[in-house]
Design a protein around this motif. Structure first.
Motif, PDB file in Angstrom:
ATOM      1  N   LYS A   1     -20.431 -58.656  67.129  1.00  0.00           N
ATOM      2  CA  LYS A   1     -20.311 -59.804  68.036  1.00  0.00           C
ATOM      3  C   LYS A   1     -21.632 -60.542  68.052  1.00  0.00           C
ATOM      4  CE  LYS A   1     -17.314 -61.073  69.927  1.00  0.00           C
ATOM      5  NZ  LYS A   1     -16.097 -61.153  69.227  1.00  0.00           N
ATOM      6  N   ARG A   2     -21.586 -61.811  67.717  1.00  0.00           N
ATOM      7  CA  ARG A   2     -22.830 -62.573  67.754  1.00  0.00           C
ATOM      8  C   ARG A   2     -23.347 -62.687  69.179  1.00  0.00           C
ATOM      9  NH1 ARG A   2     -25.595 -63.071  64.300  1.00  0.00           N
ATOM     10  NH2 ARG A   2     -27.093 -63.876  65.787  1.00  0.00           N
ATOM     11  N   LYS A   3     -22.408 -62.900  70.079  1.00  0.00           N
ATOM     12  CA  LYS A   3     -22.864 -63.067  71.455  1.00  0.00           C
ATOM     13  C   LYS A   3     -21.923 -62.345  72.406  1.00  0.00           C
ATOM     14  CE  LYS A   3     -25.162 -66.779  73.899  1.00  0.00           C
ATOM     15  NZ  LYS A   3     -26.469 -66.145  73.920  1.00  0.00           N
ATOM     16  N   LEU A   4     -22.465 -61.528  73.252  1.00  0.00           N
ATOM     17  CA  LEU A   4     -21.656 -60.874  74.264  1.00  0.00           C
ATOM     18  C   LEU A   4     -21.416 -61.875  75.385  1.00  0.00           C
ATOM     19  CD1 LEU A   4     -23.453 -57.449  74.415  1.00  0.00           C
ATOM     20  CD2 LEU A   4     -21.147 -57.860  73.610  1.00  0.00           C
ATOM     21  N   ARG A   5     -20.181 -61.941  75.844  1.00  0.00           N
ATOM     22  CA  ARG A   5     -19.874 -62.903  76.909  1.00  0.00           C
ATOM     23  C   ARG A   5     -20.510 -62.411  78.216  1.00  0.00           C
ATOM     24  NH1 ARG A   5     -15.042 -62.905  79.623  1.00  0.00           N
ATOM     25  NH2 ARG A   5     -14.237 -61.595  77.960  1.00  0.00           N
ATOM     26  N   PRO A   6     -21.336 -63.275  78.860  1.00  0.00           N
ATOM     27  CA  PRO A   6     -21.965 -62.863  80.115  1.00  0.00           C
ATOM     28  C   PRO A   6     -20.910 -62.439  81.124  1.00  0.00           C
ATOM     29  CG  PRO A   6     -22.838 -64.954  79.382  1.00  0.00           C
ATOM     30  CD  PRO A   6     -21.693 -64.628  78.490  1.00  0.00           C
ATOM     31  N   TRP A   7     -21.187 -61.390  81.782  1.00  0.00           N
ATOM     32  CA  TRP A   7     -20.360 -60.865  82.863  1.00  0.00           C
ATOM     33  C   TRP A   7     -19.037 -60.286  82.393  1.00  0.00           C
ATOM     34  CZ3 TRP A   7     -23.382 -59.691  86.298  1.00  0.00           C
ATOM     35  CH2 TRP A   7     -24.480 -60.503  86.591  1.00  0.00           C
ATOM     36  N   GLY A   8     -18.691 -60.515  81.141  1.00  0.00           N
ATOM     37  CA  GLY A   8     -17.448 -59.934  80.654  1.00  0.00           C
ATOM     38  C   GLY A   8     -17.625 -58.442  80.445  1.00  0.00           C
ATOM     39  N   VAL A   9     -16.547 -57.711  80.593  1.00  0.00           N
ATOM     40  CA  VAL A   9     -16.579 -56.310  80.231  1.00  0.00           C
ATOM     41  C   VAL A   9     -15.838 -56.214  78.917  1.00  0.00           C
ATOM     42  CG1 VAL A   9     -15.863 -53.995  80.834  1.00  0.00           C
ATOM     43  CG2 VAL A   9     -16.586 -55.578  82.620  1.00  0.00           C
ATOM     44  N   ARG A  10     -16.532 -55.730  77.904  1.00  0.00           N
ATOM     45  CA  ARG A  10     -15.924 -55.703  76.580  1.00  0.00           C
ATOM     46  C   ARG A  10     -15.711 -54.295  76.118  1.00  0.00           C
ATOM     47  NH1 ARG A  10     -14.851 -58.879  72.937  1.00  0.00           N
ATOM     48  NH2 ARG A  10     -14.861 -61.124  73.346  1.00  0.00           N
ATOM     49  N   TYR A  11     -14.570 -54.067  75.516  1.00  0.00           N
ATOM     50  CA  TYR A  11     -14.303 -52.765  74.949  1.00  0.00           C
ATOM     51  C   TYR A  11     -14.699 -52.808  73.487  1.00  0.00           C
ATOM     52  CZ  TYR A  11     -11.664 -48.985  72.877  1.00  0.00           C
ATOM     53  OH  TYR A  11     -11.318 -47.888  72.148  1.00  0.00           O
ATOM     54  N   GLY A  12     -15.274 -51.733  73.025  1.00  0.00           N
ATOM     55  CA  GLY A  12     -15.661 -51.704  71.621  1.00  0.00           C
ATOM     56  C   GLY A  12     -16.332 -50.391  71.285  1.00  0.00           C
ATOM     57  N   SER A  13     -17.170 -50.421  70.246  1.00  0.00           N
ATOM     58  CA  SER A  13     -17.819 -49.170  69.873  1.00  0.00           C
ATOM     59  C   SER A  13     -19.285 -49.420  69.556  1.00  0.00           C
ATOM     60  CB  SER A  13     -17.125 -48.563  68.657  1.00  0.00           C
ATOM     61  OG  SER A  13     -17.147 -49.504  67.610  1.00  0.00           O
ATOM     62  N   ILE A  14     -20.026 -48.331  69.552  1.00  0.00           N
ATOM     63  CA  ILE A  14     -21.435 -48.396  69.188  1.00  0.00           C
ATOM     64  C   ILE A  14     -21.585 -47.744  67.827  1.00  0.00           C
ATOM     65  CG2 ILE A  14     -23.758 -47.596  69.758  1.00  0.00           C
ATOM     66  CD1 ILE A  14     -22.773 -49.555  71.761  1.00  0.00           C
ATOM     67  N   VAL A  15     -22.325 -48.430  66.951  1.00  0.00           N
ATOM     68  CA  VAL A  15     -22.591 -47.832  65.652  1.00  0.00           C
ATOM     69  C   VAL A  15     -24.091 -47.709  65.458  1.00  0.00           C
ATOM     70  CG1 VAL A  15     -20.504 -48.770  64.612  1.00  0.00           C
ATOM     71  CG2 VAL A  15     -22.637 -50.082  64.508  1.00  0.00           C
ATOM     72  N   ASP A  16     -24.470 -46.801  64.611  1.00  0.00           N
ATOM     73  CA  ASP A  16     -25.876 -46.674  64.238  1.00  0.00           C
ATOM     74  C   ASP A  16     -26.281 -47.953  63.499  1.00  0.00           C
ATOM     75  OD1 ASP A  16     -27.955 -44.087  63.274  1.00  0.00           O
ATOM     76  OD2 ASP A  16     -28.191 -46.122  62.516  1.00  0.00           O
ATOM     77  N   CYS A  17     -27.358 -48.595  63.964  1.00  0.00           N
ATOM     78  CA  CYS A  17     -27.682 -49.905  63.398  1.00  0.00           C
ATOM     79  C   CYS A  17     -28.168 -49.811  61.962  1.00  0.00           C
ATOM     80  CB  CYS A  17     -28.699 -50.624  64.271  1.00  0.00           C
ATOM     81  SG  CYS A  17     -30.280 -49.801  64.325  1.00  0.00           S
ATOM     82  N   ARG A  18     -28.582 -48.639  61.528  1.00  0.00           N
ATOM     83  CA  ARG A  18     -29.042 -48.523  60.140  1.00  0.00           C
ATOM     84  C   ARG A  18     -27.905 -48.084  59.227  1.00  0.00           C
ATOM     85  NH1 ARG A  18     -34.730 -46.338  61.274  1.00  0.00           N
ATOM     86  NH2 ARG A  18     -35.615 -48.202  62.222  1.00  0.00           N
ATOM     87  N   THR A  19     -27.218 -47.000  59.621  1.00  0.00           N
ATOM     88  CA  THR A  19     -26.229 -46.435  58.717  1.00  0.00           C
ATOM     89  C   THR A  19     -24.843 -47.005  58.952  1.00  0.00           C
ATOM     90  OG1 THR A  19     -25.722 -44.653  60.252  1.00  0.00           O
ATOM     91  CG2 THR A  19     -27.468 -44.250  58.663  1.00  0.00           C
ATOM     92  N   GLY A  20     -24.639 -47.674  60.095  1.00  0.00           N
ATOM     93  CA  GLY A  20     -23.317 -48.183  60.416  1.00  0.00           C
ATOM     94  C   GLY A  20     -22.387 -47.096  60.916  1.00  0.00           C
ATOM     95  N   GLU A  21     -22.910 -45.911  61.069  1.00  0.00           N
ATOM     96  CA  GLU A  21     -22.094 -44.775  61.483  1.00  0.00           C
ATOM     97  C   GLU A  21     -21.598 -44.946  62.920  1.00  0.00           C
ATOM     98  OE1 GLU A  21     -23.088 -40.265  62.627  1.00  0.00           O
ATOM     99  OE2 GLU A  21     -24.158 -41.050  60.879  1.00  0.00           O
ATOM    100  N   TYR A  22     -20.352 -44.619  63.143  1.00  0.00           N
ATOM    101  CA  TYR A  22     -19.749 -44.737  64.467  1.00  0.00           C
ATOM    102  C   TYR A  22     -20.380 -43.716  65.413  1.00  0.00           C
ATOM    103  CZ  TYR A  22     -16.186 -43.894  68.055  1.00  0.00           C
ATOM    104  OH  TYR A  22     -15.529 -43.706  69.226  1.00  0.00           O
TER     105      TYR A  22
END
Ligand SMILES: Nc1nc2c(ncn2[C@@H]2O[C@H](COP(=O)(O)OP(=O)(O)OP(=O)(O)O)[C@@H](O)[C@H]2O)c(=O)[nH]1
Ligand SMILES: [Mg+2]
Lengths: 462, 632
Positions: free
Chosen positions: A46-67
């Motif tokens: 996501k280029r930009k997180l919507r302010p105040w929005g609650v977003r569902y998604g996942s976190i990945v390792d920023c280097r390896t892309g690992e979930y």
């Protein structure tokens, strides 16, 4: 670097408590950093997180892309947040291990680990907290710092302190050689040749490296033992996963290639905390998503402490099974012959000798047969893992790990200079930086020690 | 009603610089000292400069001080040290002619308007009923009144000389010690500490057999210490080096019972970087020889200082000792070495602008503040002189930051941490060594010197021209692009470096380790001829750009704390949440900024955070009281 803009991050729920944990990021780069690690449900950045929005998604390792974990992300723009800075909060599934992982990747992306009480302090300085609460703010800072210090003192009694001190001693020695030569060029003191300096720097790096590895392994204490279920598609990995964690978490179908991503969860097996990981079935595939899943599965199997190789007992052992066994040959673990309710066509003689020393247990995810025996064997292995880590009583927390890694990186820079342009006073800058990071662990100040070292080591003076 | 604006007591290196700066800034100054021939004397090694110290001399020069110009006019020999290492630590060093230096300094003092010189022995500091400085009284009973005094009395303060079993009250060179002054200072409730330093024997030049020593020639250089010096002096003197022998070491070991350092007669700590030969032999038993520098004290005088042979053994043993050294077998000792113990103030009792906290109007500079070395003293004198005048004018004090100057590090270390031994400047004390160098001292400080009126207009114009040339050249290097074509590839190969794929700036090429400014000329045909001092800065600034940037980030990181001021009237015991130790230390040091507070040992990060919250609380309360309530 982003560092000096001081975007800070920390786990802001108490360690090890609650079903949901929050990782909070605050500062000018909070949104940027969040953007690097957050993916929406379709896996898009996501280029930009919507302010105040609650977003569902996942976190990945920023280097390896690992979930890493699925999260709810909340973005709060300045000045309407607690600290009056941009804030992003990730509500994670909890479990210290996952939270730590999320925090780690956030730090890798440029945030700095917050000091104890720093969010509160920032909130106060930004005028967010009322004047009458100033003393309460100080209490928070003090209490957190003092408990952090207590913790680190306890830590220092153990192995970390003496190990870091030993490394610090050689760093100091190296620096003393460089500095003495710079400050006393007219003295005939015997300082090290550049190659010898480089060699010493190399030793420091490998010392730091093994300390970092040791520290990482010590995380078994905190994170539990990681156990990966591996095997070709459709053998019943996800079924076993669900049985072992006691809930229907992973999707089970009769279609081979159902699981395509890493799924993990926490459980205790015979009293030992375990992080159980289900993976995509290992096979050659043209499907891109599945292929990525298989790659991730291989990585997981490599990184795990233990492995359970699952084989479908109702069919003969084939090349794909052998491939899995071959890949995990170095890992301690268990071979689970699943679906034994369907009749067993596989026995020990069908398992190739290169499978390594792994106990073979017949189980059925469907009927529960052999599951108790599997848990028992797993519990024993996990206990041994913990014991092994216990013989190396080096407990390293995330802050210390960060310091060790920074110290190592600076030393690598120094080595690089010693090997290439051979300018010792430039190398000294990196060595000093390395020392600075080590002192974040020891709490000492290098400047006086350096003087002592210079004058203790060299006969100086007209 | 006052006789003078400022009285400077003591005309060593600190006193001279203090008096000159103050007088040049327009104050009416009295400078007193105890002997005409002791003006800017060098009672220890007759040399100036070297790592850490050379940078200080350059800084003194950029601020309009005197030391650099005088040494450039009088030295016997000059060398550039550390040339084998990175340019950031290149350091000038000079063998001084102490007689010529003294004479030249005396001349500068004599021709300086607004400055009165007076040989006299100060006995008492006069304090008025408001506990402010009121003047001085001399041994002869004369009184001079002034609202500001700069004390720069060096080792004369309660000095005791030790040599063998003998000890007597004295300043160096048989000058009387200021016993009275110590008493007066003590009576005012000061904590005094006792430090020790040593000197070496002087021997007669004609009695040296130079054939058995090693020659040490000077260097031909296109610059000197001062911005105003274009090159090297003619007729540099050869210096010589010899070594102690196992026999020397034996003599010391068998005579330890006569060494005041080992009999317990001397209690004050001595400087570790300048140990006596007794200490060197005892602490480093593995070394079979130590260097002895034969340092001529003047161009044609008889005395030669034995650098490296500082000792306080009895005179007869010193003779034996000296004779055991090759080349000195027949040497005649003119004056034996001795150790001297003296009183210092505890420097944490001084503000960073060198004013004593408990007596407004009293400034101190030099050895009295716990430092050693002529350069360290001179720089403090200069800073004290400037700050004394600023105080007279009611202006903000002038304090240099650690990231600005070696002088800043020196004074910050002293007033924040104090010192356990005579403090000597070393480059390893400086965290931003790469950004504050000997070659850019003028760029860092000349503006300041000019603002104070200490740099003449003509020199300032020259300086500005140099600065502009540097800026222009740095910009040109960044903006001039070299094409990534075949022709360039050939040229780059000639330069011994790898080809480029796309067009690249000259500055980026210069970042490569194997490329220097000179070889860069192969692809940089349109460059202008530039003066050497300009090139030096340009090359360093562009070659080490990456590192300089790294250091700038560190400086920026530190600046946030450095710029947060702590009000002078803060009562730490009333700050909620500070640890007891922090209250104690902070009250003692009274740091003027959070950065300085953070450097005090015993003050933890939590204490600093607590302090930040406390200061903010105060700010907000004040705002509320003023009615501009911008709270939510
Ligand atoms: N009879 C029997 N069937 C089982 C057993 N375990 C799993 N199955 C079945 O085998 C099929 C595949 O099970 P999964 O758990 O999805 O297998 P998997 O290894 O995770 O497969 P992938 O995710 O595709 O790699 C499902 O239809 C299950 O119901 C067992 O012990 N006995
Ligand atoms: Mg599955």
């Amino acid at each position: 670097m982003v560092r000096d803009k001081e975007t800070i991050a920390a786990i802001s729920t108490p360690m090890g408590e609650g079903a949901i944990g929050i990782v909070r990021i605050s500062g000018v780069y909070a949104f940027d950093i969040a953007g690097k690690v957050f993916r929406d449900p379709s896996g898009q950045r996501k280029r930009k997180l919507r302010p105040w929005g609650v977003r569902y998604g996942s976190i990945v390792d920023c280097r390896t892309g690992e979930y890493i974990d699925e999260v709810l992300a909340v973005a709060m723009p300045a000045p309407y947040s607690f600290t009056r800075e941009d804030i992003v909060e990730f509500n994670c599934h909890g479990g210290t291990g996952v939270l730590t992982k999320v925090l780690e990747t956030v730090i890798k992306c440029g945030a700095r680990l917050a000091e104890p009480g720093e969010f509160t302090k920032r909130a106060f300085l930004a005028g967010r907290i009322d004047l009458s609460q100033a003393e309460a703010v100080i209490d928070v800072i003090r209490a957190k710092t003092d408990s952090a210090r207590r913790l680190s003192l306890e830590n220092l009694k153990g192995g970390l302190s003496s190990k870091v001190s030993m490394i610090r001693e050689s760093v100091l020695g190296l620096l003393a050689h460089i500095e003495a030569a710079i400050d006393f060029p007219q003295e005939d003191i015997e300082v090290l040749e550049i190659q010898d300096m480089a060699e010493q720097a190399g030793e420091v790096i490998s010392g730091l490296n093994s300390l970092i590895n040791l520290g990482k392994s010590s995380r078994i204490y905190r994170d539990g033992v990681s156990v990966v279920l591996a095997g070709k598609p459709n053998v019943g990995k996800s079924s076993l996963f669900n049985v072992l964690i006691g809930k229907q978490r992973a999707i089970v179908t009769h279609i081979p290639g159902t699981t395509r991503d890493i799924i993990d969860d926490w459980t205790t097996i015979k009293g030992v905390p375990v992080r159980l990981v289900d993976t995509a079935g290992m096979r050659k595939t043209e499907d891109l998503v599945e292929k990525l899943g298989v790659e991730a599965a291989n990585r997981q199997a490599e990184a795990a402490d233990l492995v359970i190789v699952v084989i479908d007992g109702s069919c003969p052992v084939d090349d794909e099974d052998k491939d899995t066994l071959f890949r995990t040959v170095d890992k301690p673990g268990i071979i689970a012959i699943n679906k034994c309710d369907l009749g067993v066509k596989v026995n020990e003689n069908n398992i190739p000798p290169y499978a390594g020393v792994k106990k073979i247990i017949q189980v059925s995810a469907r009927t529960g047969e052999g599951i108790d025996e599997l848990e028992k064997a797993l519990g024993e292995l996990a206990t041994t893992e913990i014991k092994d880590a216990g013989d190396n009583p080096v407990m390293v927390n995330l802050r210390q790990l960060e310091a060790l890694e920074n110290a190592m990186r600076s030393m690598e820079d120094a080595l690089n200079i010693l090997n290439s342009i051979k300018t010792t006073d430039l190398a000294a800058i990196d060595i000093q930086e390395s020392l600075f990071w080590l002192d974040q662990i020891t709490g000492r100040s290098a400047s006086d020690d350096l003087m002592d070292k210079i004058f203790g080591e060299f006969c100086i003076g007209k | 009603m006052y006789d003078y604006d400022i009285i400077v007591v003591g005309w060593g290196h600190a006193g001279c610089e203090a008096a000159l700066a103050a007088a040049r800034m327009g104050a009416n100054v009295l400078l007193t000292g105890s002997g005409w021939e002791t003006i800017a004397d060098m009672p220890c090694n007759p040399s100036l400069g070297g790592p850490g110290k050379a940078q200080i001399i350059r800084e003194i020069d950029a601020l309009g001080g005197e030391m650099a110009k005088i040494i450039d006019h009088t030295y016997l020999q000059i060398r550039l040290l550390n040339t084998g290492k990175g340019p950031a630590v290149h350091s000038l060093w000079a063998q001084a002619d102490k007689k010529a230096y003294t004479a030249q300094m005396r001349k500068s003092l004599e021709i300086q308007p607004n400055l009165t010189l007076r040989v006299s022995h100060v006995e008492r500091i006069l304090i008025n009923n408001e506990k402010e400085i009121d003047g001085i009284e001399t041994e002869a009973g004369e009184a001079y009144r002034a609202p500001i005094i700069i004390l720069a009395t060096g080792t004369y303060l309660g000095g005791t000389i030790y040599i063998g079993h003998e000890s007597y009250s004295s300043g160096p060179y048989g000058q009387p010690a200021s016993v009275g002054l110590s008493k007066i200072l003590g009576g005012l409730g000061f904590n005094l500490v006792r430090f020790k330093t040593g000197t070496s024997p002087r021997i007669a030049r004609h009695s040296i057999n130079y054939a058995r020593t090693k020659e040490q020639p000077g260097h031909e250089l296109p610059f000197g210490f001062s911005f105003e010096t274009p090159g090297t002096r003619k007729n540099q003197l050869l210096c010589h080096l010899t070594y102690t022998t196992p026999e020397t070491h034996n003599i010391i070991r068998t005579n330890l019972s006569a060494a005041p350092l080992y009999t317990g007669a001397i209690t004050g700590p001595g400087p570790r970087y300048c140990p006596s030969i007794e200490t060197k032999v005892m602490e480093f038993p593995d070394r079979d020889r130590h260097q002895i520098f034969l340092e001529p004290e003047t161009r044609d005088g008889e005395t030669v200082y034995l650098g490296g042979l500082s000792t306080s053994l009895p005179p007869d043993i010193q003779t034996e000792l000296v004779h055991s050294v090759p080349g000195l077998e027949e040497a005649e000792i003119i004056r034996p070495g001795y150790a001297i113990e003296y009183d210092c103030l505890v420097p944490t009792e001084i503000y960073p602008w060198l004013e004593v906290k408990r007596i407004p109007g009293l400034f101190t500079a030099g050895q009295i503040n716990g430092t050693s070395g002529y350069e360290e003293a001179a720089s403090q004198g200069l800073m004290a002189g400037i700050n004394a005048v600023l105080k007279l004018r009611g202006q903000e004090p002038f304090v240099l930051q650690r990231s600005q100057a070696y002088i800043g590090v020196l004074i910050d270390d002293l007033v924040t941490k104090g010192t356990q031994e005579p403090y000597r400047m070393m480059t390893s004390r400086v965290e931003y060594r790469l950004t504050i160098r000997q070659d850019n001292a003028d760029l860092r400080l000349t503006d300041k010197g000019f603002d104070f009126g200490l740099i003449p207009e003509k020199r300032y114009q020259m300086f500005k021209e140099k600065r502009m040339k540097i800026q222009n050249e740095l910009t040109r290097l960044k903006t001039t692009l070299v094409p990534g074509d075949k022709n360039t590839a050939k040229l780059l190969e000639k330069m011994g470096t790898t080809p480029i794929q796309t067009q690249t700036s000259l500055a980026d090429l210069l970042l490569r380790p194997e490329v220097d400014y000179e070889t860069l000329g192969i692809v940089d045909k349109n460059r202008n001829e530039l003066p050497r001092d300009v090139l030096l800065v340009v090359e360093i600034e562009s070659k080490y750009a990456g590192y300089i940037k790294k250091q700038m980030t560190q400086i920026e990181r530190a600046r946030r704390l450095e710029t947060r001021r702590i009000p002078r009237d803060i009562d730490y015991s009333q700050v909620y949440g500070l640890s007891r130790e922090a209250v104690e230390k902070l009250s003692e040091v009274q740091p003027d900024s959070l950065g300085r507070a953070a450097r005090i040992s015993g003050v933890s990060p939590a204490d600093i955070a607590t302090l930040i919250v406390h200061l903010e609380t105060g700010n907000r309360k004040r705002k509320q009281d003023n009615g501009d309530n911008d709270e939510t």
